[in-house]
Design a protein around this motif. Structure first.
Motif, PDB file in Angstrom:
ATOM      1  N   GLY A  43     112.466  32.218   6.932  1.00 13.16           N
ATOM      2  CA  GLY A  43     113.704  32.642   7.009  1.00 13.16           C
ATOM      3  C   GLY A  43     115.069  31.758   7.099  1.00 13.16           C
ATOM      4  O   GLY A  43     115.332  31.342   6.022  1.00 13.16           O
ATOM      5  N   CYS A  44     115.106  31.461   8.382  1.00 11.26           N
ATOM      6  CA  CYS A  44     116.253  30.695   8.587  1.00 11.26           C
ATOM      7  C   CYS A  44     116.100  29.140   8.425  1.00 11.26           C
ATOM      8  O   CYS A  44     116.903  28.244   8.253  1.00 11.26           O
ATOM      9  CB  CYS A  44     116.809  30.887  10.096  1.00 11.26           C
ATOM     10  N   CYS A  49     115.107  32.712  13.400  1.00  7.13           N
ATOM     11  CA  CYS A  49     114.701  33.980  13.310  1.00  7.13           C
ATOM     12  C   CYS A  49     113.225  34.451  13.634  1.00  7.13           C
ATOM     13  O   CYS A  49     113.155  35.669  13.676  1.00  7.13           O
ATOM     14  CB  CYS A  49     114.763  34.061  11.717  1.00  7.13           C
ATOM     15  N   CYS A  52     108.878  32.543  10.905  1.00 10.97           N
ATOM     16  CA  CYS A  52     107.748  31.483  10.664  1.00 10.97           C
ATOM     17  C   CYS A  52     106.716  31.335  11.842  1.00 10.97           C
ATOM     18  O   CYS A  52     105.846  30.506  11.979  1.00 10.97           O
ATOM     19  CB  CYS A  52     108.130  30.079  10.442  1.00 10.97           C
ATOM     20  N   CYS A  64     108.493  26.168  11.397  1.00 15.19           N
ATOM     21  CA  CYS A  64     109.714  25.614  10.583  1.00 15.19           C
ATOM     22  C   CYS A  64     110.093  24.561  11.386  1.00 15.19           C
ATOM     23  O   CYS A  64     111.026  23.735  10.900  1.00 15.19           O
ATOM     24  CB  CYS A  64     110.840  26.486  10.018  1.00 15.19           C
TER      25      CYS A  64
HETATM   26  S1  FES Z   1     112.251  30.201   9.582  1.00 15.14           S
HETATM   27 FE1  FES Z   1     113.467  31.258  11.070  1.00 15.14          FE
HETATM   28  S2  FES Z   1     112.573  30.334  12.970  1.00 15.14           S
HETATM   29 FE2  FES Z   1     111.379  29.445  11.490  1.00 15.14          FE
END
Ligand code: FES
Ligand code: FES
Length: 162
Positions: A43-44, A49, A52, A64
């Motif tokens: 996501g982010c 978020c 992942c 991530c």
């Molecule tokens: S993609 Fe959002 S915390 Fe890793």
């Protein structure tokens, strides 16, 4: 610094992989692109978020925020590792039965966060579940059904009755 190739060995959902990866490749991208385990969502891409989230040597991490080379020698569980023999994990069943899923984008991260929570505390209160999942963002459900799903999973897993 050149983006060198390195060889890593990782065990993901019980399967050992030997792979060459670029030093700057994120673990989340390695899992999705190299291992084709696309249940781990992104996501982010900066640790906010929780989409992942995977289990890394038994503890939740944000994939991530790590490079794949840092996972050399590690054991990782992704959402694909939860079901066994075609049978959903009790957490997955509980999310299904209690409407803990809407679009599903956040769900893999919530499942692994909840799994770690229930392994640490098999009999959580609602408040403990709220605190336990506080690091994961869901844009759809309003969280209540996710909380109910985790409590139902705890019951299914034999820790208590609800
Ligand atoms: S993609 Fe959002 S915390 Fe890793
Ligand atoms: S179910 Fe859509 S973001 Fe959580």
């Amino acid at each position: 610094m050149p983006d060198e190739l390195r060889t890593i060995q990782v065990t993901v959902n019980g399967t050992k992989y030997d792979r060459q990866v670029r030093c700057r490749k994120l673990l989340s991208d390695f899992i999705r692109e190299d291992l084709r385990l696309v249940g781990t969502h992104v996501g982010c891409e900066h640790g906010i978020c929780g989409a992942c989230t995977v289990l890394f040597n038994g503890q939740t991490i944000r994939s991530c925020l790590m490079f794949a080379v840092q996972a050399d020698g590690a054991e990782i569980t992704t959402v694909e590792g939860l079901a066994r023999g075609g049978q959903l994990h009790p957490l997955q069943e509980a999310f299904w039965e209690n409407h803990g899923v809407q679009c599903g984008y956040c769900t893999p991260g919530f499942l692994l966060t909840a799994l770690e929570l229930l392994q640490r505390n098999p009999n959580p209160t609602e408040e403990e579940v709220r605190i336990g999942i506080a690091g994961n963002i869901c844009r759809c459900t309003g969280y209540q059904h996710i909380i109910e799903s985790v409590l139902a999973a705890a019951a299914k897993m034999g820790a208590k009755t609800v």
